[in-house]
Each structure stands twice: as C-alpha cells, then as structure tokens.
Design a protein around this motif. Structure first.
Motif, short mmCIF file in Angstrom:
data_model
loop_
_atom_site.label_atom_id
_atom_site.label_comp_id
_atom_site.label_asym_id
_atom_site.label_seq_id
_atom_site.Cartn_x
_atom_site.Cartn_y
_atom_site.Cartn_z
N ALA A 123 0.84 -1.21 0.00
CA ALA A 123 0.00 0.00 0.00
C ALA A 123 0.87 1.25 0.00
O ALA A 123 0.52 2.27 -0.61
CB ALA A 123 -0.94 -0.01 1.20
N GLY A 124 2.03 1.17 0.65
CA GLY A 124 2.93 2.32 0.73
C GLY A 124 3.40 2.84 -0.63
O GLY A 124 3.75 4.01 -0.77
N TYR A 157 1.68 3.51 -3.00
CA TYR A 157 0.65 4.38 -3.60
C TYR A 157 0.21 5.48 -2.64
O TYR A 157 -0.88 6.03 -2.80
CB TYR A 157 -0.54 3.54 -4.06
CG TYR A 157 -0.09 2.36 -4.91
CD1 TYR A 157 0.31 2.55 -6.22
CD2 TYR A 157 0.02 1.08 -4.37
CE1 TYR A 157 0.78 1.49 -6.99
CE2 TYR A 157 0.49 0.01 -5.12
CZ TYR A 157 0.87 0.22 -6.43
OH TYR A 157 1.33 -0.82 -7.19
N ASP A 158 1.05 5.79 -1.66
CA ASP A 158 0.72 6.85 -0.71
C ASP A 158 0.40 8.14 -1.45
O ASP A 158 1.13 8.54 -2.36
CB ASP A 158 1.90 7.09 0.25
CG ASP A 158 1.89 6.09 1.40
OD1 ASP A 158 0.84 5.44 1.59
OD2 ASP A 158 2.93 5.94 2.07
N GLY A 159 -0.71 8.75 -1.07
CA GLY A 159 -1.05 10.04 -1.66
C GLY A 159 -1.71 9.95 -3.03
O GLY A 159 -2.07 10.96 -3.62
N ASP A 215 -4.86 8.90 -5.47
CA ASP A 215 -6.28 8.59 -5.44
C ASP A 215 -6.49 7.31 -6.26
O ASP A 215 -6.43 7.33 -7.50
CB ASP A 215 -7.07 9.74 -6.04
CG ASP A 215 -8.57 9.45 -6.07
OD1 ASP A 215 -8.97 8.33 -5.70
OD2 ASP A 215 -9.34 10.34 -6.47
#
Lengths: 206, 319
Positions: B307-308, B310-312, B314
C-alpha cells in the motif's frame, strides 16, 4: 405425423440441454469454475429458446405450416425455464442470497440490469400462458400483454452484448437473428399485405 | 534448473525455422506423452494429444512471502486460463497453447540501461538466479481467484543485472507475437502483441517475480511458458505471459487492456474491492474450488507490503 405425435418428442428435445448440463456436472466436466459454466450455458439456452419462439410465426407464414403455432407456447415456456435456471444459478449458486451484493450488481452493472429486466418482462408471460388465463384476460388483452416478448428478447441480447469483454461476435450473431425476426414482422405488417387487411389484423401479435 | 548448453552449431542455422519448429513440436509432444506414461501423470494424461515437454525444477527454496492459503489443484491451474492469444474461452489455452514453440526462446532487453541492449537466451537469463516457491493468491479482474504455487525469482534481481539508469521510470513488457502458432492472434480481440508495464518501484518490489514454473515443474504453455510475470496485488491481466521483451522506459507504457477499453482497465489495476468494474463488482470473488464467495481484500491481501507504494494517490482515479 400429427402434432400430437411429435410434440412429446419436441418436449424431450427441449430438455436435452438440461440433461447435458446434469451429465457434465455428474462427470465433473463443468470446468474449474462450474458455477460460471452453468450460468453461461443456461443463459445461452434461454436466449436460443427465446429466438426459436420468435421464429415460429415467421416460419409459419413463410412455410405455410400452420401446425407450427402449437409449439410456440411450449418453446416460450422453455425459454422462461432456462432463464429461470440462469437467474437462480446467479442468485443461489453464485451469490448465495448475498442480497447486498446482488442489489448492487443489479443496479450498478448495466448488463445485469438488462438481463434482470428481460427476466421480469418474461415473468407475466409465463404466468399467463395457460389457456384459462388467455380466456380470463380475453384474446385482445392477452395478445397486447404478450408483445412484451419483443422487449424481453431485446433485453436478453443486450444483456449478452454488454457482458462480453472484447469479442462481441457471438452476441452479434444473436442480435442479427433477432433483428431478422423482428424485421420480418415489420415487413409482414407494412409491406407484404394489402392496406385494407393490414388495418384489420394489426392487433395480432406475431 | 533449465540450463542447457547450446551446441556449437544451432539447428536453426542448418534447418529452416518452420521445419525444426515442427520437429521440436513433435518431439515435445512425444516426450511429453512418454513422460506422462512413465510417471503415470494424470495431468499429462488428460492431454495426450497436446502433451507438452516439462522438466522438474531442482533446488527450489521455500519463501516466507508465500501465503498459507491452500493452493488450487494442478488441473484447475492448467485448464482454466485467460490467455487471449489462444482464444477467449478459458478452456482455449489448454486446448491450443501447445501449438506455440517455446524452445528456443530469448528475451530482448533494452532501453534506459548501462548494459548494452541484448537478446538474452532464456538459459542465460535464468542462470544466475535461485528459484523460490512463491505461493500467491491470484485475483482475476473477472472476480474469480486461485492460489498458485509459482516457482520463480524476484524481477528486481534481473533488473539489477542490466543496470537501469535514472531515466528508467517504468518497465515495459511484451508477449510473443506469432499468429501462426497463436490462433487467438488471428481473430478479433485485443491488439497484438500483448503489452504490459510496471512502475519501477512496483517492478523492484520483492513480491514481484518472474515465474518459470508451478508445482515444482516448468510452466505449461497455457500458463505463459517459458517466462511470465507475477504481480500478486494486481489483477491477473497485469501478469504478462510468455515474455519476449523487457524495456526500461521513461514514459508510462501502454498496457493492452487499457488500450482496448480505457474506461474499464487502467494502468495500475491494483486489486481494489471499492473500485467497481463496469462488468463485475470487485467487492467479492469466487475462489476456484469453493462454493461461497469471499470478500475481496484491498491489494489482494498484500496491502501491508505494497500500500505504501501508492501513498497520496487517489486509487479511484488511478485504477
């Protein structure tokens, strides 16, 4: 041969797709995803029987075999039968009554909306298919009601067209057959008949 | 491993390609049938007409990145495939993929890298790497899933060998395009060759592997033999099969499904129960072999690890 002699055999023939499905199920031949396979096959046959039903009247006209008319109800009911199997497979086997997911699916997925619409349109036709219902409704009203078979068939073909991912050839074949069957009716109604009798017979469903 | 020493004179230099391909095909089919007979292999036995040569992979290490989920059967994994190069029915790849020749095989590696562009024979590509078993969940965009015991090695290890430069922002992959052996490429469906791509950090992620086998044996053609990508947190179509080209590029590469139907398939295609596909709800899935649907997990259950990346972002916009 008479209709009475042939009809039982046609009935049995209409059950062959179901028998084939059961046989494949019993022998474990329904692919690694049997529920998907059952869904596809019952859907295919619902659509095929719907088109067969719609082919009766034009064939009767063209070939002049008036006895064909006596198979129309049976074929129509088989279309409903396979459509009901198709829908139950989806509701029970696929989603197992997970109504939150099913509701979202029907509302959000346009191909599901189309398919569900087609089934809902067929439901009153199946319920009013017996002779006593025809009598109770009266011929004219009954015939008007049963014109719902046209939008039902369109919904069925659109359902198929919208669900395929990339190669739309198979649903286009169904669409072409349906267009032909509906086009023939328009032709009979507006082009092939003298104007006087056309007015008199225009209320007949075909 | 698959290491074979090439003879000094390759048969391709002597015999016309078409002829030796056919001959290899025949030998493969024959040896596959023999192997099936010797081992009593039920799997090969099922396809006596379309048997493919397979090798048992040696020295395969277990991996802590494997899931504990029960793997699907070998039969399920090898008979229910999406590989549109062989047709759109899920049984088509098992029926027709044996028509593809996978020996000899090489991968073109090119683009923004310090090493010169090269056609790397598959044997040379695999040689430095230690094989690992990676038991991963595979989630198809069609809302079904499987658990597959892949055998492969991290893509990152391959990428490092070619020393990509700072301009290498993405990796672009390409599948074999050979319509005479891949009948689906002769019909109407996707545009060929099939192409896919990953952002560099996705490509370098330890979960991303190049697979050469399943259940300890080399891949069958319908699984993307001899070399395919596996990215377990993305929908299956990202995991491109039968790779013949890898390129390091600066711009986001095209991917085939996005090219065909951009409104339905994005570049990222991360498994996401909250972003619906117009045809399938992605909220749940059917695990092949199970009756009840299960709820789909964000990033196919690999959110902790990925998941990290795709931080930030949408994720509804970058679907």
């Amino acid at each position: 041969m008479t209709v009475r002699r042939i009809k039982p055999w046609v009935f049995v023939a209409c059950l062959v797709p179901l028998g084939w499905l059961l046989w494949r199920g019993a022998t474990g031949a329904l692919t690694a995803n049997p529920i998907e396979d059952i869904t596809h096959r019952t859907g295919d046959w619902a659509l095929r029987f719907l088109l067969l039903t719609l082919a009766i009247t034009p064939l009767r006209r063209v070939l002049g075999w008036s006895s064909l008319a006596s198979y129309r109800r049976m074929l129509g009911l088989f279309a409903f039968f396979y459509a009901a199997l198709h829908l139950s497979t989806y509701l029970v086997l696929d989603f197992f009554f997970a109504f939150d997911l099913i509701f979202d699916d029907i509302v959000e997925r346009r191909y599901v909306t189309a398919g569900f619409t087609g089934f809902v349109l067929m439901l009153p036709l199946a319920l009013t298919s017996n002779t006593s219902m025809i009598r109770r409704l009266g011929g004219a009203r009954w015939r008007r009601l049963h014109r719902l078979v046209y939008p039902a068939a369109v919904a069925g073909v659109v359902h198929y067209l919208w669900l395929v991912k990339i190669d739309i050839t198979p649903p286009l074949v169904y669409a072409a057959v349906l267009t032909l069957l509906l086009g023939v009716r328009l032709w009979f109604r507006y082009a092939a008949r003298p104007a006087a009798s056309a007015g008199a017979r225009a209320t007949l469903p075909t | 491993m698959l290491i074979k020493h090439a003879p000094d004179i390759r048969s391709s230099e002597i015999t016309p390609e078409r002829v030796y391909r056919n001959r290899r095909q025949f030998i493969q089919a024959a040896s596959g049938a023999v192997a099936g007979a010797v081992t009593g292999g039920t799997v090969l036995g099922h396809y006596s007409g379309t048997a493919q040569a397979q090798e048992v992979l040696q020295d395969v290490r277990k991996s802590p990145l494997s899931t504990d989920d029960e793997p699907n059967s070998y039969e399920d994994i090898t008979t229910y495939n999406n590989f549109y190069e062989f047709g759109t029915d899920k049984g088509d790849p098992a029926r027709y993929a044996h028509e593809m020749t996978i020996d000899p095989w090489s991968v073109r590696v090119e683009g923004a890298m310090n090493k010169p562009a090269a056609n790397v024979a598959i044997e040379d590509l695999l040689r430095p790497h230690t094989l690992e078993e990676r038991i991963y969940r595979l989630r198809c965009v069609e809302a079904w899933s499987m658990v597959v015991p892949w055998v492969g090695f991290p893509l990152a290890d391959v990428i490092k060998r070619f020393e990509p430069t700072s301009k290498a922002k993405y990796v672009r992959f390409e599948t074999l395009h050979r319509p005479e052996e891949m009948r689906g490429q002769r019909g109407r469906s996707l545009q060929w060759p099939y192409v896919e791509g990953l952002r560099m950090d996705e490509a370098m992620h330890p979960l991303t592997i190049l697979a050469v086998g399943v259940y300890g044996k080399t891949l069958l053609n319908q699984q993307g033999a001899p070399l395919r990508l596996v990215v377990p947190w993305k929908y299956g179509f990202k995991s491109i099969k039968s790779i013949v080209k890898m390129a390091f590029v600066e711009e986001q590469p095209l991917n085939s499904w996005n090219v065909s139907i951009p409104s339905e398939y994005g570049f990222y295609s991360n498994v996401n129960p909250d972003v619906s596909h117009p045809r399938w709800s992605q909220a749940s899935e059917r695990r092949i072999g199970s009756f009840f649907r299960i709820r789909t997990q964000p990033f196919n259950g690999y959110a902790d690890q990925v998941a990290g990346l795709y931080d930030g972002m949408d994720l509804a916009e970058y679907y």
